[in-house]
Design an enzyme around this catalytic site. Structure first.
Site, mmCIF file in Angstrom:
data_model
loop_
_atom_site.group_PDB
_atom_site.id
_atom_site.type_symbol
_atom_site.label_atom_id
_atom_site.label_comp_id
_atom_site.label_asym_id
_atom_site.label_seq_id
_atom_site.Cartn_x
_atom_site.Cartn_y
_atom_site.Cartn_z
ATOM 1 N N PHE A 107 1.179 5.149 0.753
ATOM 2 C CA PHE A 107 0.573 6.182 1.587
ATOM 3 C C PHE A 107 1.151 7.542 1.217
ATOM 4 O O PHE A 107 2.326 7.658 0.860
ATOM 5 C CB PHE A 107 0.850 5.918 3.072
ATOM 6 C CG PHE A 107 0.153 4.708 3.625
ATOM 7 C CD1 PHE A 107 -1.013 4.839 4.382
ATOM 8 C CD2 PHE A 107 0.656 3.436 3.406
ATOM 9 C CE1 PHE A 107 -1.652 3.732 4.901
ATOM 10 C CE2 PHE A 107 0.015 2.315 3.923
ATOM 11 C CZ PHE A 107 -1.147 2.472 4.671
ATOM 12 N N THR A 118 0.844 -1.188 0.000
ATOM 13 C CA THR A 118 0.000 0.000 0.000
ATOM 14 C C THR A 118 0.879 1.238 0.000
ATOM 15 O O THR A 118 1.845 1.330 0.764
ATOM 16 C CB THR A 118 -0.930 0.045 1.227
ATOM 17 O OG1 THR A 118 -1.805 -1.093 1.186
ATOM 18 C CG2 THR A 118 -1.786 1.308 1.220
#
Length: 391
Positions: A276, A274
């Site tokens: 960010f 992921t």
């Protein structure tokens, strides 16, 4: 069958309001809408990097040269092990109106203690004071209103794709991207001590986490129930001492809430990362001493067809595009915050683009000058160092 249902109901109490079930595993945004009360002091706005084909000088120059960065001393933080003493997410009724301690860097994230976002915040700002927020909106508002110094929020996942809600919020708020951090997601199956895999009938987690472990959970014959976040699922299983229910969450969440790890790395694909974004009230001063990335958003009245012309602007200057996100918004008012307070604006299409170049690079400035000739709206969301910690 009714008796069996009643028996399961007696064992597993209903989920609290903030962990309501979701109807679709593809919905990545939280369910509830939170309104944050206005602060008593006047809000300070970050400088907006904005050029428009219908206004502004359009010279393509960055505005960071007169901004002064500040260094904040980071201190270690102890972690409370008492479940009931853990800090609650910022909500409309619990938001403070000022920073408690200016010597610490306070970083907002979405979720509760043990969320992957908290770990990403710690990676982005080691030894920071991570502040949980119940919604993405709350994290944006917390930074804007000087309740925290930064926010670290997910923008895309290698398996689940883009987090569209945060793309929309980037446009609706006056925050700037000052960095990025990539975090490897490693899901665990958690349960209370004494509970074995064969004892479980259902498993709780965020819909994206459940989707990423679909094959494994199906093989185990577990009923999947989607809730707001992974760490919240772990907390619910622990506090209610559930015996037939597990949670898919991080090992950190298991440690915080006193759960046993029944299985590790249960995601179907090991390449689960992921990305960010690190957000602040003011942009950083871009440089050319290392690899930089710039994120922009622009609109085109003539629709996606003219996008090829826009992409050619970057190709001619040998600027590598790393991401393109398209949002059709025909005949839908989109409220933007700008310096002139002009109210709702209308766009046929919006395009979010990331490219590998610093705004201090003359090629990048020339590309935006050219793009500004036919785009109806351009905004620089941030120019920031690339996270090279992982591919």
């Amino acid at each position: 069958m009714a008796a069996a249902s009643a028996e399961r109901s007696a064992i597993a109490p209903p989920l609290p309001a903030r962990l309501r079930r979701k109807s679709s595993l593809s919905d990545y945004s939280p369910i509830t809408t939170v309104k944050i009360p206005k602060p008593s002091s006047k809000r300070r706005h970050g400088l907006l990097a904005l050029v428009s084909a219908r206004g502004g000088d359009g010279d393509g120059k960055g505005d960071g040269n007169h901004l002064v960065g500040r260094a904040l001393e980071l201190q270690n933080d102890s972690v409370s092990k008492d479940l009931h003493a853990l800090p609650r997410p910022l909500t409309s009724s619990h938001l403070p109106h000022s920073l408690a301690d200016g010597s610490r860097l306070r970083v907002a994230y979405q979720g509760v203690r043990g969320a992957y976002s908290e770990s990403a915040a710690d990676k982005a700002y080691p030894n920071c004071e991570a502040v949980p927020c119940d919604q993405f909106d709350s994290a944006f508002e917390a930074v804007e209103r000087w309740l925290v110094d930064r926010a670290v929020l997910p923008i895309e996942n290698s398996l689940g794709g883009s987090i569209h809600r945060n793309y929309d919020l980037l446009l609706r708020h006056n925050l700037h991207i000052v960095g990025e951090v990539k975090f490897a997601v490693r899901h665990c199956l958690l349960a209370n001590h004494g509970v074995q895999l064969q004892d479980l009938k259902r498993v709780l987690s965020h819909p994206q986490a459940l989707a990423q472990c679909e094959h494994t959970l199906t093989k185990w014959g577990l009923v999947r129930e989607a809730v707001d976040d992974t760490a919240g699922a772990a907390k619910h299983v622990a506090l209610n001492e559930l015996k037939d229910t597990g949670a898919v969450a991080s090992s950190v969440a298991g440690k915080i809430y006193g759960l046993n790890i029944l299985a590790q790395d249960i995601q179907d694909d090991s390449d689960n990362v992921t990305r960010f974004l690190m957000l602040a009230r003011e942009p950083i001063i871009p440089g050319t001493d290392r690899l930089f990335k710039t994120s922009i958003v622009f609109s085109l009245e003539e629709g996606p067809g003219i996008l090829f012309k826009a992409l050619a602007v970057f190709a001619l200057r040998q600027i590598n595009l790393t991401k393109i996100e398209s949002r059709p918004l025909r005949k839908q008012p989109l409220r933007l915050r700008d310096d002139n307070n002009n109210g709702p604006k209308y766009f046929d299409y919006l395009f979010y683009v990331d490219f590998e170049a610093s705004m201090a690079d003359q090629n990048a400035q020339n590309a935006l000058k050219h793009l500004n000739e036919f785009a109806t709206f351009i905004r620089v969301l941030g120019s920031y160092p690339v996270d090279t910690s992982m591919p």
